[in-house]
Enzyme design. Structure first.
Site, mmCIF file in Angstrom:
data_model
loop_
_atom_site.group_PDB
_atom_site.id
_atom_site.type_symbol
_atom_site.label_atom_id
_atom_site.label_comp_id
_atom_site.label_asym_id
_atom_site.label_seq_id
_atom_site.Cartn_x
_atom_site.Cartn_y
_atom_site.Cartn_z
ATOM 1 N N ASP A 1 -4.991 -20.257 -7.726
ATOM 2 C CA ASP A 1 -4.297 -21.402 -7.219
ATOM 3 C C ASP A 1 -4.944 -22.674 -7.586
ATOM 4 O OD1 ASP A 1 -2.313 -19.810 -6.056
ATOM 5 O OD2 ASP A 1 -3.563 -19.457 -4.366
ATOM 6 N N HIS B 1 -2.847 -18.282 0.519
ATOM 7 C CA HIS B 1 -2.420 -17.756 -0.896
ATOM 8 C C HIS B 1 -0.942 -17.485 -0.767
ATOM 9 C CE1 HIS B 1 -1.943 -16.426 -4.775
ATOM 10 N NE2 HIS B 1 -1.460 -15.249 -4.687
HETATM 11 P P1 NDP Z 1 -1.017 -5.595 -9.658
HETATM 12 O O1 NDP Z 1 -2.354 -4.997 -10.035
HETATM 13 O O2 NDP Z 1 -0.286 -6.485 -10.568
HETATM 14 O O3 NDP Z 1 -1.334 -6.305 -8.215
HETATM 15 C C1 NDP Z 1 -1.896 -5.680 -7.318
HETATM 16 C C2 NDP Z 1 -2.096 -6.448 -6.029
HETATM 17 O O4 NDP Z 1 -2.171 -8.026 -6.496
HETATM 18 C C3 NDP Z 1 -0.600 -6.988 -5.505
HETATM 19 O O5 NDP Z 1 -0.457 -6.937 -4.242
HETATM 20 C C4 NDP Z 1 -0.033 -8.401 -6.054
HETATM 21 O O6 NDP Z 1 0.528 -8.896 -5.315
HETATM 22 C C5 NDP Z 1 -1.607 -9.198 -5.885
HETATM 23 N N1 NDP Z 1 -1.766 -10.192 -6.634
HETATM 24 C C6 NDP Z 1 -2.500 -11.320 -6.226
HETATM 25 N N2 NDP Z 1 -2.202 -12.466 -6.969
HETATM 26 C C7 NDP Z 1 -1.651 -11.818 -8.004
HETATM 27 C C8 NDP Z 1 -1.180 -12.398 -9.052
HETATM 28 N N3 NDP Z 1 -1.683 -13.806 -9.613
HETATM 29 N N4 NDP Z 1 -0.445 -11.711 -10.311
HETATM 30 C C9 NDP Z 1 -0.018 -10.463 -9.870
HETATM 31 N N5 NDP Z 1 -0.354 -9.983 -8.613
HETATM 32 C C10 NDP Z 1 -1.215 -10.728 -7.772
HETATM 33 O O7 NDP Z 1 -0.089 -4.395 -9.034
HETATM 34 P P2 NDP Z 1 0.271 -3.051 -9.792
HETATM 35 O O8 NDP Z 1 1.491 -2.509 -9.050
HETATM 36 O O9 NDP Z 1 -0.024 -2.741 -11.450
HETATM 37 O O10 NDP Z 1 -1.060 -2.028 -9.554
HETATM 38 C C11 NDP Z 1 -1.366 -1.990 -8.026
HETATM 39 C C12 NDP Z 1 -1.988 -0.367 -8.033
HETATM 40 O O11 NDP Z 1 -2.722 -0.327 -6.677
HETATM 41 C C13 NDP Z 1 -1.549 0.598 -8.442
HETATM 42 O O12 NDP Z 1 -1.969 1.478 -9.516
HETATM 43 C C14 NDP Z 1 -1.326 1.541 -7.090
HETATM 44 O O13 NDP Z 1 -1.443 2.861 -7.173
HETATM 45 C C15 NDP Z 1 -2.548 0.885 -6.246
HETATM 46 N N6 NDP Z 1 -2.677 1.109 -5.029
HETATM 47 C C16 NDP Z 1 -3.724 1.567 -4.600
HETATM 48 C C17 NDP Z 1 -4.083 1.654 -3.137
HETATM 49 C C18 NDP Z 1 -5.497 2.088 -2.760
HETATM 50 O O14 NDP Z 1 -6.518 1.914 -3.662
HETATM 51 N N7 NDP Z 1 -5.479 2.666 -1.550
HETATM 52 C C19 NDP Z 1 -3.110 1.174 -2.067
HETATM 53 C C20 NDP Z 1 -1.922 0.796 -2.702
HETATM 54 C C21 NDP Z 1 -1.804 0.762 -4.145
HETATM 55 P P3 NDP Z 1 2.087 -9.002 -5.336
HETATM 56 O O15 NDP Z 1 2.620 -7.868 -4.946
HETATM 57 O O16 NDP Z 1 2.805 -10.113 -4.191
HETATM 58 O O17 NDP Z 1 2.553 -9.334 -6.682
#
Ligand code: NDP
Length: 325
Positions: free
Chosen positions: A159, A187
């Site tokens: 931001d 955020h």
């Molecule tokens: P992203 O990598 O795009 O995003 C991950 C997180 O970052 C989301 O919560 C997202 O929020 C947040 N975020 C913060 N700022 C931003 C921004 N500017 N733009 C986009 N996202 C932002 O998500 P993916 O789905 O591609 O990847 C998530 C990964 O996490 C998956 O591979 C999944 O398997 C993994 N995962 C791992 C866990 C663990 O390690 N224990 C637990 C849960 C998931 P928002 O949803 O609001 O966009």
């Protein structure tokens, strides 16, 4: 050469993780003289994808990358960790209630908080990116009683960077000429981008049309993520990763003289914020520590905005408080 530090990235196979890992390994976060060992945490269904990311990291032959640990076990991932970027989080699914989202994320971040408590280096620096980032950071912190609570932070740097880019465009200057931007609070759409102290080449910026500031600039910064999803068909992963790098770099290596950055950190009550909530503040950093910038004059307009985002964070905390260990 320094001895290597261990950097955890959760959600390592996700969009942001894919942008983040290569820049950390290239030295963009901790400097060209700091070797790293990357710890990649994922959930079991994503472990195959993580193996692909590991192969690509190996293929870059980064001189600073001295090892990679890929795991679905938080206790392994956080072992001896010096830095943690908590990116993986449960996305809001169709028809999902806000309370369900908070609860699902509370499960993820309480497990990770406990693993940090039990296995990480006691000086670990934690940045939460996964949303709702401020409250997820609070949950992790509350599950790590043996770690200094100040070591848990959340990201408002994207931001902050977006606000600087918008102002640079408005003023027809380079982003490097601007300083003293602040993002207060959560955020979320209640965040408050404050330009009251903004400077161009050290001179306070005056004569910004308040109507433009309130009705154009602030909504543009607040809704930039949605605009990118609309344009790209996917969320803003590269800029989010870049901001995460900036946040950790400022914290670890310091902020420039006469400038500050915005970090969401546990409130100490400064500026009348509820103590304990993870709140976006202007901070300076030196020697690996951050300090809230004090005595910034707060106008009535600013106070109303700060109060609104403070209120939202208090409500988020109230919704998850019963889940604290
Ligand atoms: P992203 O990598 O795009 O995003 C991950 C997180 O970052 C989301 O919560 C997202 O929020 C947040 N975020 C913060 N700022 C931003 C921004 N500017 N733009 C986009 N996202 C932002 O998500 P993916 O789905 O591609 O990847 C998530 C990964 O996490 C998956 O591979 C999944 O398997 C993994 N995962 C791992 C866990 C663990 O390690 N224990 C637990 C849960 C998931 P928002 O949803 O609001 O966009």
């Amino acid at each position: 050469m320094k001895s290597p530090v261990r950097v955890v990235v959760t959600g390592a196979a996700g969009q942001i993780g894919y942008q983040l890992l290569f820049r950390i390994a290239a030295g963009n976060m901790l400097g060209d003289d700091q070797p790293v060992i990357l710890h990649l945490l994922e959930i079991p269904p994503a472990m195959q994808a993580v193996q692909g990311v590991v192969m690509e990291l190996e293929d870059c032959a980064f001189p600073l990358l001295q090892g990679i640990v890929a795991t679905d076990d938080a206790n392994v991932a956080f072992k001896d960790a010096d830095y943690a970027l908590l990116v993986g989080a449960m996305p809001r699914g169709p028809g999902m209630e806000r309370s369900d989202l908070l609860k699902k994320n509370a499960e993820i971040f309480s497990v990770q908080g406990k693993a940090i408590n039990n296995h990480a280096n006691k000086d670990i620096k934690v940045l939460v990116v996964g949303n709702p980032a401020n409250t997820n950071a609070l949950i992790a912190q509350q599950n790590a009683p043996n770690i200094n609570p100040a070591q848990f932070t959340a990201m408002v740097r994207l931001d902050h960077n977006r606000a600087i880019a918008q102002m640079a465009d408005k003023l027809s200057v380079g982003t490097h000429e601007l300083s003293n931007m602040t993002i207060w609070g959560n955020h979320s759409s209640t965040q408050y981008p404050d330009i009251s102290q903004l400077k161009v080449n050290g001179e306070v910026v005056k004569d910004i049309d308040h109507n433009w500031y309130e009705n154009d600039f602030i909504p543009t910064v607040q809704q930039r993520g949605a605009a990118i999803i609309k344009a790209r068909g996917a969320s803003s992963a590269a800029s989010a990763a870049s901001a995460a790098i900036d946040h950790m770099k400022s914290w670890a290596l310091g902020t420039p003289d006469k400038d500050w950055v915005s970090m969401a950190i546990p409130s100490d009550g400064s500026y009348g914020i509820e103590p304990g909530v993870i709140f976006g503040y202007p901070v300076t950093c030196a020697n690996g520590q951050y300090r809230i910038v004090q005595d910034i004059p707060i106008s009535d307009f600013s106070q109303q905005r700060i109060d609104a985002t403070n209120q939202e964070l208090r409500e988020e905390r109230a919704a998850v408080e019963h889940l604290f260990s």
